[in-house]
Scaffold this motif. Structure first.
Motif, short mmCIF file in Angstrom:
data_model
loop_
_atom_site.label_atom_id
_atom_site.label_comp_id
_atom_site.label_asym_id
_atom_site.label_seq_id
_atom_site.Cartn_x
_atom_site.Cartn_y
_atom_site.Cartn_z
N PHE A 20 95.60 -4.40 92.93
CA PHE A 20 96.24 -4.73 94.12
C PHE A 20 96.39 -3.64 94.98
CE2 PHE A 20 100.34 -5.55 96.44
CZ PHE A 20 99.83 -6.53 97.24
N ILE A 21 96.78 -2.45 94.63
CA ILE A 21 97.07 -1.17 95.33
C ILE A 21 95.69 -0.67 95.85
CG2 ILE A 21 97.94 1.31 95.40
CD1 ILE A 21 99.99 0.37 93.41
N VAL A 22 94.66 -0.51 95.05
CA VAL A 22 93.40 -0.18 95.47
C VAL A 22 92.83 -1.02 96.59
CG1 VAL A 22 91.20 0.33 94.96
CG2 VAL A 22 92.63 1.33 93.54
N PHE A 23 93.02 -2.31 96.55
CA PHE A 23 92.39 -3.28 97.39
C PHE A 23 93.09 -2.98 98.87
CE2 PHE A 23 92.53 -7.71 99.38
CZ PHE A 23 91.20 -7.72 99.66
N ASN A 24 94.56 -3.06 98.71
CA ASN A 24 95.35 -2.98 99.77
C ASN A 24 95.01 -1.78 100.74
OD1 ASN A 24 96.39 -5.39 99.81
ND2 ASN A 24 98.01 -4.60 98.85
N MET A 25 94.79 -0.68 100.08
CA MET A 25 94.17 0.75 100.58
C MET A 25 92.98 0.71 101.34
SD MET A 25 95.81 3.41 97.75
CE MET A 25 94.65 4.82 98.50
N MET A 26 91.92 0.10 100.63
CA MET A 26 90.60 -0.18 101.00
C MET A 26 90.75 -0.97 102.43
SD MET A 26 87.39 -1.69 99.00
CE MET A 26 88.09 -3.29 98.84
N ASN A 27 91.58 -1.95 102.40
CA ASN A 27 91.43 -2.95 103.49
C ASN A 27 92.23 -2.21 104.62
OD1 ASN A 27 91.35 -5.27 104.73
ND2 ASN A 27 93.11 -6.32 103.85
N TYR A 28 93.05 -1.28 104.22
CA TYR A 28 93.83 -0.61 105.41
C TYR A 28 92.90 0.34 106.18
CZ TYR A 28 97.04 2.69 107.54
OH TYR A 28 97.53 3.45 108.63
#
Length: 52
Positions: A20-28
């Motif tokens: 979840f954190i990796v996906f959100n950082m990538m999206n940001y």
């Protein structure tokens, strides 16, 4: 579920939290990069034409 391999629930929670954190950082960062690219052109045109 009988077919599921015995994984500790804490490890499973950390695994999903990490994803979840990796996906959100990538999206940001993808969104931030696109906005920076678009804002360069917008600021140059909008700031040069001021009508009061």
């Amino acid at each position: 579920m009988p077919q599921m391999m015995p994984i500790n629930w804490l490890i499973l929670m950390f695994f999903f939290l990490f994803i979840f954190i990796v996906f959100n950082m990538m999206n940001y960062y993808i969104f931030n990069f696109k906005m920076k690219k678009q804002n360069k052109n917008k600021f140059l045109t909008k700031n040069s034409i001021w009508k009061w």
